[in-house]
Enzyme design. Structure first.
Site, PDB file in Angstrom:
ATOM      1  CD  GLU A  76      31.167 -60.830 -58.484  1.00 37.45           C
ATOM      2  OE1 GLU A  76      30.652 -60.328 -57.167  1.00 37.45           O
ATOM      3  OE2 GLU A  76      30.412 -61.203 -59.504  1.00 37.45           O
TER       4      GLU A  76
ATOM      5  CB  CYS B 144      25.098 -63.383 -54.112  1.00 39.58           C
ATOM      6  SG  CYS B 144      24.461 -63.467 -52.713  1.00 39.58           S
TER       7      CYS B 144
END
Ligand code: SAH
Length: 342
Positions: A91, A332
């Site tokens: 990501e 996260c």
């Protein structure tokens, strides 16, 4: 094994060219071509055709493709899930700040640090990223949006100092004047606190900002959420931070995720203030982002306000992180995890 061209300096590319019977200056041509957007060895039109063929036999240009892309309707933050050559995913998040476009990138697939509040570490470490794979997160975003990235934070998935050599090489590559030319002062590296590596980093004397994920004012609380606290005490960590500042002249940025009832009391704030008092530092408070495996809750508004004021009384600069991309789970490691569970 084929050479990964995007992980190489012009000098290394030059040596590769010489080993393939070409002249050294070709290395500089290849380096510059890569940052002009060449993604296929066949596209290097200034290289002789025969050389392009032998280069393709001995080297490759890695790729990252956008597997998913989420755009925040609130603030335009963009979150990417990139697929790497082996099918693994990472990501990255693109954010527009007044001080410039900022990209938060991953340094590993997964993570082995085991912090209790973090989604990226739930399935452990899969592998570390190559320098090229860190660069690609930025280059593919710039290509996709048609915008330049001026600031980079190594705060995505993974522990950067657990992938030390590749991260240092990435920093030198991204800073290269014929490459992306991002200033080291515009780069932040965040670590959960690998003390030996912080000392090594200080010796590199790079002008990056070091962020340290502290998240607790004492070892007892820190050990509840961060396994690394069993390896190094806060005393050892703070001593390393001071050595870092002494060597580089850079102030440390301490990250502190506020978790209701765990580390957000007035006493905790006083203890943090005493711990950091007199240091060249900044405290960045982050209301914890709840993840589904654990029932950690964000601190109440009033608790946050009291915490800020208490720490500030020790003459320490404190900010509460503004949340971008709240509607796209921008933090996260949650997107990769959701994708894997589909
Ligand atoms: N491994 C590095 C960098 C990646 S995490 C480090 O530990 O610093 C980037 C930051 O996000 C760290 O400060 C990390 O502790 C914090 N973080 C992780 N999960 C979080 C959550 N659920 N809520 C708030 N902050 C979180």
């Amino acid at each position: 094994m084929k050479s990964d061209l995007l992980s190489m300096f012009p000098e290394e590319l030059g040596e590769l060219c010489v080993s393939l019977g070409q002249q050294k200056y070709r290395g500089k041509q290849i380096f510059e071509g890569l940052y002009k957007g060449i993604r296929d060895i066949g596209e290097f039109s200034q290289l002789p055709k025969g050389f392009r063929e032998s280069l393709a036999e001995n080297a490759f240009i890695p790729r990252a493709t956008v597997k998913r892309k989420l755009v925040s309707a609130i603030d335009g933050t963009v979150k990417y899930l990139y697929k790497l050559h082996d099918g693994e995913t990472v990501e990255s998040v693109f954010m527009r700040y007044h001080h410039g476009n900022t990209m938060c990138i991953s340094t590993q697939v997964g993570c082995r640090m085991g912090c209790a509040f973090c989604a990226s570490t739930k399935a452990g470490l899969v592998r570390s990223l190559y320098p090229s794979e860190m660069l690609l997160q930025i280059m593919e975003c710039e290509r996709d949006l048609g915008e330049r990235v001026s600031n980079v934070v190594l705060m995505g998935m993974g522990e950067p100092l657990d992938n030390y050599d590749n991260v240092i090489k990435f920093l030198k590559l991204i800073n290269h004047e014929s490459g992306l030319n991002v200033g080291l002062r515009h780069i932040s590296l965040s670590t959960c606190g690998l003390v030996d590596k912080i000392d090594r980093l200080a010796d590199e004397n790079l002008q990056i900002t070091l962020s340290v994920s502290l998240h607790a004012p004492n070892d007892e609380i820190r050990r509840k959420t961060m396994p690394i606290a069993n390896k190094w005490s806060i005393e050892q960590l703070i001593a390393a931070c001071k050595r870092y500042t002494d060597k580089t002249g850079r102030r440390i940025s301490f990250e502190y995720a506020l978790i209701a009832g765990v580390n957000d009391s007035r006493d905790n704030a006083n203890e943090l203030g005493r711990l950091l008092s007199g240091m060249l530092c900044h405290v960045n408070l982050i209301p914890v982002n709840p993840i589904k495996e654990r029932d950690f809750k964000k601190s109440e508004k009033n608790a946050i306000k009291t915490f800020v004021e208490t720490v500030e009384a020790y003459k320490i600069s404190v900010t509460v992180r503004r949340k971008l991309g709240a509607d796209i789970n921008a933090s996260c490691g949650q997107l990769r995890q959701a994708d894997a569970e589909k």
